[in-house]
Design an enzyme around this catalytic site. Structure first.
Site, PDB file in Angstrom:
ATOM      1  N   ARG A 103       0.806  -4.933  -5.609  1.00 15.53           N
ATOM      2  CA  ARG A 103       0.919  -6.155  -4.818  1.00 15.53           C
ATOM      3  C   ARG A 103       1.202  -7.260  -5.833  1.00 15.53           C
ATOM      4  O   ARG A 103       0.540  -7.356  -6.858  1.00 15.53           O
ATOM      5  CB  ARG A 103      -0.336  -6.385  -3.995  1.00 15.53           C
TER       6      ARG A 103
ATOM      7  N   ASP B 182      -0.101   2.008   8.223  1.00 13.55           N
ATOM      8  CA  ASP B 182      -0.644   1.194   9.315  1.00 13.55           C
ATOM      9  C   ASP B 182       0.151   1.259  10.621  1.00 13.55           C
ATOM     10  O   ASP B 182      -0.364   0.933  11.683  1.00 13.55           O
ATOM     11  CB  ASP B 182      -0.747  -0.277   8.884  1.00 13.55           C
TER      12      ASP B 182
ATOM     13  N   GLY C 211       0.842  -1.203   0.000  1.00 11.35           N
ATOM     14  CA  GLY C 211       0.000   0.000   0.000  1.00 11.35           C
ATOM     15  C   GLY C 211       0.872   1.246   0.000  1.00 11.35           C
ATOM     16  O   GLY C 211       1.824   1.330   0.770  1.00 11.35           O
TER      17      GLY C 211
ATOM     18  N   ASP D 132       5.352  -4.583   6.130  1.00  8.13           N
ATOM     19  CA  ASP D 132       5.788  -5.895   6.602  1.00  8.13           C
ATOM     20  C   ASP D 132       5.973  -6.904   5.454  1.00  8.13           C
ATOM     21  O   ASP D 132       7.012  -7.566   5.346  1.00  8.13           O
ATOM     22  CB  ASP D 132       4.688  -6.349   7.576  1.00  8.13           C
TER      23      ASP D 132
ATOM     24  N   ARG E  47      -5.468  -2.203   8.741  1.00  8.20           N
ATOM     25  CA  ARG E  47      -5.424  -3.661   8.549  1.00  8.20           C
ATOM     26  C   ARG E  47      -5.639  -4.364   9.890  1.00  8.20           C
ATOM     27  O   ARG E  47      -6.730  -4.275  10.413  1.00  8.20           O
ATOM     28  CB  ARG E  47      -4.121  -4.080   7.887  1.00  8.20           C
TER      29      ARG E  47
ATOM     30  N   THR F  87       4.346   2.517   5.421  1.00  9.29           N
ATOM     31  CA  THR F  87       2.942   2.078   5.437  1.00  9.29           C
ATOM     32  C   THR F  87       2.183   2.965   6.410  1.00  9.29           C
ATOM     33  O   THR F  87       2.729   3.333   7.460  1.00  9.29           O
ATOM     34  CB  THR F  87       2.796   0.604   5.853  1.00  9.29           C
TER      35      THR F  87
ATOM     36  N   ASP G 276       2.369  -0.823  11.565  1.00 10.07           N
ATOM     37  CA  ASP G 276       2.244  -2.183  12.119  1.00 10.07           C
ATOM     38  C   ASP G 276       3.570  -2.940  12.183  1.00 10.07           C
ATOM     39  O   ASP G 276       3.573  -4.156  12.393  1.00 10.07           O
ATOM     40  CB  ASP G 276       1.219  -2.979  11.290  1.00 10.07           C
TER      41      ASP G 276
HETATM   42  P1  ADP Z   1       2.866  -4.349   2.844  1.00  4.00           P
HETATM   43  O1  ADP Z   1       4.249  -4.351   2.305  1.00  4.00           O
HETATM   44  O2  ADP Z   1       2.284  -2.970   2.905  1.00  4.00           O
HETATM   45  O3  ADP Z   1       2.738  -5.128   4.134  1.00  4.00           O
HETATM   46  P2  ADP Z   1       1.662  -6.578   1.437  1.00  4.00           P
HETATM   47  O4  ADP Z   1       1.549  -7.445   2.630  1.00  4.00           O
HETATM   48  O5  ADP Z   1       0.515  -6.563   0.480  1.00  4.00           O
HETATM   49  O6  ADP Z   1       1.915  -5.053   1.789  1.00  4.00           O
HETATM   50  O7  ADP Z   1       2.979  -7.036   0.643  1.00  4.00           O
HETATM   51  C1  ADP Z   1       3.409  -6.321  -0.497  1.00  4.00           C
HETATM   52  C2  ADP Z   1       4.108  -7.258  -1.427  1.00  4.00           C
HETATM   53  O8  ADP Z   1       5.264  -7.817  -0.783  1.00  4.00           O
HETATM   54  C3  ADP Z   1       3.298  -8.477  -1.847  1.00  4.00           C
HETATM   55  O9  ADP Z   1       2.415  -8.192  -2.895  1.00  4.00           O
HETATM   56  C4  ADP Z   1       4.410  -9.412  -2.315  1.00  4.00           C
HETATM   57  O10 ADP Z   1       4.894  -9.017  -3.565  1.00  4.00           O
HETATM   58  C5  ADP Z   1       5.484  -9.130  -1.267  1.00  4.00           C
HETATM   59  N1  ADP Z   1       5.371 -10.108  -0.166  1.00  4.00           N
HETATM   60  C6  ADP Z   1       4.478 -10.110   0.841  1.00  4.00           C
HETATM   61  N2  ADP Z   1       4.648 -11.179   1.647  1.00  4.00           N
HETATM   62  C7  ADP Z   1       5.683 -11.889   1.127  1.00  4.00           C
HETATM   63  C8  ADP Z   1       6.334 -13.115   1.470  1.00  4.00           C
HETATM   64  N3  ADP Z   1       5.952 -13.824   2.538  1.00  4.00           N
HETATM   65  N4  ADP Z   1       7.350 -13.527   0.701  1.00  4.00           N
HETATM   66  C9  ADP Z   1       7.747 -12.813  -0.373  1.00  4.00           C
HETATM   67  N5  ADP Z   1       7.163 -11.666  -0.767  1.00  4.00           N
HETATM   68  C10 ADP Z   1       6.148 -11.204  -0.036  1.00  4.00           C
HETATM   69  O1  F6P Z   2      -1.646  -1.457   4.358  1.00  8.24           O
HETATM   70  C1  F6P Z   2      -2.260  -0.233   4.059  1.00  8.24           C
HETATM   71  C2  F6P Z   2      -3.741  -0.423   3.861  1.00  8.24           C
HETATM   72  O2  F6P Z   2      -4.296   0.826   3.501  1.00  8.24           O
HETATM   73  C3  F6P Z   2      -4.496  -1.026   5.037  1.00  8.24           C
HETATM   74  O3  F6P Z   2      -4.753  -0.093   6.042  1.00  8.24           O
HETATM   75  C4  F6P Z   2      -5.725  -1.551   4.353  1.00  8.24           C
HETATM   76  O4  F6P Z   2      -6.248  -2.668   5.063  1.00  8.24           O
HETATM   77  C5  F6P Z   2      -5.217  -2.004   3.003  1.00  8.24           C
HETATM   78  O5  F6P Z   2      -3.979  -1.329   2.801  1.00  8.24           O
HETATM   79  C6  F6P Z   2      -6.132  -1.681   1.853  1.00  8.24           C
HETATM   80  O6  F6P Z   2      -5.578  -2.219   0.706  1.00  8.24           O
HETATM   81  P1  F6P Z   2      -6.098  -1.887  -0.775  1.00  8.24           P
HETATM   82  O7  F6P Z   2      -5.587  -0.524  -1.130  1.00  8.24           O
HETATM   83  O8  F6P Z   2      -5.486  -2.951  -1.608  1.00  8.24           O
HETATM   84  O9  F6P Z   2      -7.577  -1.909  -0.714  1.00  8.24           O
END
Ligand code: ADP
Ligand code: F6P
Length: 319
Positions: free
Chosen positions: A72, A128, A11, A103, A172, A126, A130
């Protein structure tokens, strides 16, 4: 180290642009060649990697979103896909990668480093907040200020009409946006996933408050802390109040970054580049108060986020 690349993933968050600017300018100032990667890991896998110079980051310090775009990329969870990504970097002679994201994004960076020897530095970006290892993530302050703007606006109209407002905010699984905005906006109730609550008791209190002359209230509802329709029904039936529900949604993800986020962006970006230059890789950067530090990526990701119960208790005393 001569060539590095930067990507934003997950995000988007206000301050990402200011951070990209800091990374690019600091790296170029230290004689590095800098590449940008389009749309996070998706672009890395598709080899969408392009050179950046100091002009590439002109006029972006104040803009929300990310000029590198974000995505993503679920395929990145497969090691075969990560091999393609690593090969793309190696083919261009790119020795270091800065990943700005949450994360999940930093978990992806760790995997790239563990499996294919890519030198990575993660920057927490982010809304969040978090990530356990850092006090603050990039974008959190701006998002909370956006929620505060909404609370102020809602309070004006709720007070005029003697209404109760339920404001749903993002986060989240993390209640930090709700907690900080609730405290600073003087919300009467803050509902977060980390702390159980009794909605019937809250509704009865609102009824009693109404009888005593306090006719308007704000309830901040964090994403993941309950079903908004159910909460609205219980509160209106028990309290007899006119309850309005607002979802703030993606408004929280955009907007011009605050001073705090721009400063964090400058410091995080500069630190990340210094680490790469010093050969200290597979690190993340974070902050404790005003201090910027770095930490091993595995150690950082193994920490479990705790919710600040003291702040939560303080909020209920003050409300
Ligand atoms: P954020 O980075 O904000 O926590 P996401 O959890 O959607 O957002 O993760 C973003 C991107 O990071 C995912 O679309 C993927 O490409 C990569 N990613 C997430 N989790 C993993 C994982 N366990 N192993 C490898 N890549 C990951
Ligand atoms: O991680 C940032 C965030 O905005 C969260 O607060 C929320 O749950 C999620 O992303 C929303 O994701 P998307 O933009 O894919 O709807």
């Amino acid at each position: 180290m001569k060539k590095i690349a930067i990507l934003t993933s997950g995000g988007d968050a206000p301050g990402m642009n200011a951070c990209i600017r800091a990374c690019v300018r600091c790296a170029i100032n230290s004689g590095l060649e800098v590449y940008g990667i389009d749309r996070g890991y998706k672009g890395l896998v598709q080899n969408k990697i392009f050179p950046m110079d100091t002009h590439s980051v002109c006029e972006i310090i104040h803009r929300g979103g990310t000029i590198l775009k974000s995505a993503r990329c679920l395929e990145f969870k497969d090691t075969e896909t990560r091999k393609i990504a690593a090969d793309n970097l190696k083919n261009l002679g790119i020795e270091g990668l800065v990943v700005i994201g949450g994360d999940g994004s930093i978990t992806g960076a760790k995997a790239l480093s563990d499996e294919y020897g890519i030198n990575v530095v993660g920057i927490p970006g982010t809304i969040d907040n978090d990530l356990a290892y850092t006090d603050y993530t990039l974008g959190f302050d701006t998002a909370v200020n956006t929620v505060l703007w909404a609370i102020n606006a809602l309070r004006d109209t709720m007070t005029s009409h003697d209404r109760v407002s339920i404001l749903k905010v993002m986060g989240r699984h993390c209640g930090d946006i709700a907690l900080y905005a609730g405290i600073c906006g003087g919300a009467e109730y803050i509902l977060v996933p980390e702390v159980p609550y009794d909605i019937q008791k809250i509704a009865s209190e609102i009824k009693q408050n109404k009888e005593r002359g306090k006719t308007a209230s704000i309830i901040i509802l964090a994403e993941g802390a309950g079903n908004e329709q159910d909460i609205k029904t219980v509160v209106s039936v028990i309290s007899g109040a006119d309850v309005k529900f607002t979802t703030l949604g993606h408004v929280q993800r955009g907007g011009t970054p605050t001073m705090a986020d721009r400063m964090l962006a400058a410091k995080f970006g500069t630190k990340a580049i210094q680490l790469l230059i010093e050969g200290k890789t597979n690190r993340v950067v974070g902050c404790k108060g005003k201090e910027i530090f770095d930490m091993n990526i595995t150690e950082a990701l193994s920490q479990k986020k705790t919710f600040d119960l003291d702040l939560y208790k303080m909020a209920s005393v003050l409300s």
